[in-house]
Design an enzyme around this catalytic site. Structure first.
Site, PDB file in Angstrom:
ATOM      1  N   GLY A   3       7.876   7.876  -2.353  1.00 38.80           N
ATOM      2  CA  GLY A   3       8.767   7.466  -1.278  1.00 38.80           C
ATOM      3  C   GLY A   3       8.994   5.983  -1.083  1.00 38.80           C
ATOM      4  CE1 TYR A  10       3.193   8.825  11.796  1.00 40.41           C
ATOM      5  CE2 TYR A  10       4.965   9.183  13.376  1.00 40.41           C
ATOM      6  CZ  TYR A  10       4.516   8.665  12.167  1.00 40.41           C
ATOM      7  OH  TYR A  10       5.396   7.993  11.348  1.00 40.41           O
ATOM      8  CB  THR A  37      -0.950   0.034   1.217  1.00 42.59           C
ATOM      9  OG1 THR A  37      -0.193   0.263   2.418  1.00 42.59           O
ATOM     10  CG2 THR A  37      -1.737  -1.269   1.345  1.00 42.59           C
ATOM     11  N   GLY A  38       0.331   2.329  -0.574  1.00 43.31           N
ATOM     12  CA  GLY A  38       1.044   3.599  -0.574  1.00 43.31           C
ATOM     13  C   GLY A  38       2.166   3.661  -1.588  1.00 43.31           C
TER      14      GLY A  38
END
Length: 319
Positions: free
Chosen positions: A33, A184, A28-29
């Site tokens: 980066g 976070y 995922t993502g």
């Protein structure tokens, strides 16, 4: 476990000589980066990678290097839509993968946000907890049947888990003053605890789960921070702490993604299952002299079971 890898190791170092032909991996993502580098490294060794991203146009542009590596190696790469801040999108993605029916050897939950302004996901959850934890919680559990025996789940956490334990009484900051890095920290602790409980539930069928800290890396993850906040974070990272511990060093993206691929396809499953890893090794628990060690609350099995139950209540599903 001993190995030759450490903080300076890159994805290419970790995977040197490793043949991933026939392995199917979900990451995922993959629009920037670490996600792009993780996918690139895996397909370069023959893996068939499915990349998930919210913005497919952005992901297509960012992953040209991944498709080139797949062509050269005989691997493959495809994209699916996934917005972790919307459970409707998460469920649609899971439904599509289940309908496709092809199994996975590894799921790497790489996507995430950091230090966002106070906000809510489409389903009303605090943005960071909802995106980083609950979105992945629903996705992974819905497609857990696709993980082959011998498979692994790798959750990207962070040394930021040290900012805070989870707060199951107020996960959405309805009664607590919102602080971006506390939120976070809660979400990153949740990433570890999710791996702990998933590992407990699935290890009997030879599926293991682990959490990893990629290290300090400048990526799009910092996009919600002001320049002043970023400067403060950078100063804290490179200033030696009072106990004389050496300054923290920033990693390159290939160094940051190395622990993800190491934990996914290189490290012995029994060594990393239900553990927290960094710099391509298993972290020490409550080692106060090591900034990147892991807090015991993040590996506590009772804490993990309680989070699982709370998460089920929040998303309205039982797994």
């Amino acid at each position: 476990m001993t190995n030759a890898f450490g903080a300076d190791s890159t994805t290419d170092d970790v995977l040197r000589g490793v043949d991933l032909s026939g392995k199917r991996i979900l990451v995922t993502g993959v629009s920037a980066g670490l996600g792009v580098e993780t996918a690139r490294a895996l397909v370069a060794h023959g893996a068939r990678v499915v990349g998930a991203a919210r913005d497919l146009d952005k992901a297509r542009a960012a992953t040209e290097i991944v498709r080139s590596a797949a062509t050269a190696s005989g691997g493959s790469f495809e994209l699916v839509t996934l917005d972790l801040a919307s459970l409707a999108s998460v469920r649609a993605c899971a439904d599509g993968l289940l309908a496709d029916g092809r199994a996975f050897d590894v799921i790497i939950c790489n996507a995430g946000v950091m230090a966002t302004p106070q906000g809510r996901t489409a389903d009303g959850f605090e943005t960071q907890f909802g995106t980083n934890h609950l979105g992945h919680f629903v996705l992974v559990n819905r497609i857990a049947s696709l993980l082959k025996p011998g498979g692994r789940l790798v959750n990207l956490s962070s040394a930021g888990h040290r900012y805070s334990d989870i707060d199951l009484d107020d996960p959405n900051f309805e009664h607590t003053a919102y602080a971006p890095f506390v939120a976070y920290g809660r979400s990153k602790t949740a990433n570890i605890l999710f791996a702990v409980e998933f590992d407990r539930r699935h290890k009997d069928r030879d599926v293991r789960a682990t959490a990893v800290h990629p290290g300090g890396i400048l990526t799009e993850l910092t996009r919600h921070m002001s320049q002043e906040e970023l400067d403060g974070l950078m100063k804290a990272m490179v200033t030696a702490p009072p106990d004389g511990e050496p300054p923290m060093q920033l990693k390159t993206v290939p160094q940051g993604a190395a622990t993800s691929v190491w934990a996914a396809v290189v490290a012995p499953a029994g060594e990393v299952g239900a553990r927290y890893c960094l710099d391509c090794h298993v972290a020490e628990i409550d080692d106060v002299s090591a900034r990147a060690g892991v807090r015991s609350y993040a590996l506590d099995p009772d804490n993990a079971r309680a989070l699982w139950a709370k998460s089920e209540d929040m998303v309205g599903e039982r797994f």
